[in-house]
Enzyme design. Sequence first.
Site, short mmCIF file in Angstrom:
data_model
loop_
_atom_site.label_atom_id
_atom_site.label_comp_id
_atom_site.label_asym_id
_atom_site.label_seq_id
_atom_site.Cartn_x
_atom_site.Cartn_y
_atom_site.Cartn_z
CG ASP A 265 31.40 -20.21 26.17
OD1 ASP A 265 30.35 -20.82 26.52
OD2 ASP A 265 31.40 -19.05 25.72
CG HIS B 47 23.99 -22.33 60.26
ND1 HIS B 47 23.90 -23.52 60.96
CD2 HIS B 47 25.15 -21.75 60.68
CE1 HIS B 47 24.94 -23.64 61.75
NE2 HIS B 47 25.71 -22.58 61.61
CG ASP C 211 27.21 -26.01 68.43
OD1 ASP C 211 26.02 -25.73 68.65
OD2 ASP C 211 27.71 -25.95 67.29
CE LYS D 9 30.87 -28.52 66.83
NZ LYS D 9 30.03 -28.42 65.60
#
Length: 295
Positions: free
Chosen positions: A37, A128, A169, A192
């Site tokens: 499952d 990030h 960017d 950008k």
Amino acid sequence: MTRPLLFALPGNEAMTRGLAGELGGEIGVIEMRSFPDEETYLRFGTDLEDRSVILVCTLDRPDAKFLTLAFAAATARELGARRVGLVAPYLAYMRQDKRFHPGEAVTSVAFARLISAEIDWLATVDPHLHRYPSLGAIYPIPTRTAHAAPLLAAWIRSNVERPLLIGPDIESEQWVAAVAGMVGAPYRVLRKERRGDRDVRISVPDLHLFSDRVPVLIDDIVSSGGTMMETARHLREQHLPPVVCVAVHALLSDQSYRTLKDIATAVVTTNAVPHPSNAIDLTPIIAEAVRELMI
């Protein structure tokens, strides 16, 4: 101090072997499989009593990985581990760092809360960070960030003659400038305009003065590869040489990777995320970050 005990979650075996060598650690045995499952079965085959445990799990495609990681961390603690740390060379859920539209989930904060509830410390590579000054802004546990820029610069110096670095960017300019300084090369950044997750318009500056240099498109994360592909086409119109693509984290699909390879002379990434483009080994800098957390 006893040797650290490292466990590789699926797909992280190579990084775990490298880190064990750097840290003088032992690689433990962990068994994981899925029931019919699709629930997870997990069993440690190494005694964890009073050991310092390190789970190695890069967090690309995180939704499929998080529960297994959480089960491993919780079970390690139940079995007597003294501390449970996480090496996640790629740390997911850092992009959504504010509520851009009413009703949106700020997933970076929620994910940080979930991870921090299960582990004692976190080591990662170039998360990030845009609106957060550091990981400590959302992670209440001790963290260390290893920086790949010197290793990217070393690869570019050794493999690209007369490079021109190009960042994606304005937000990346400080990072790209630092790498360019290490390489000893000029750099430029794109403009950008993002209109949606997959709708990005870029503006490439006039680079005719650099027609004798090789464009090196550099980014922290390459996922769809769209920005690099579009940039390469613009540079071809300006009669610059074919591009070289360099990134820290490779989140490319197979199709995106093939398309990018068709328009670039090389596509090179670090081994933060296992990928055919991996050519830069982060193990030494990750090991150094882990040593600081284990003191």
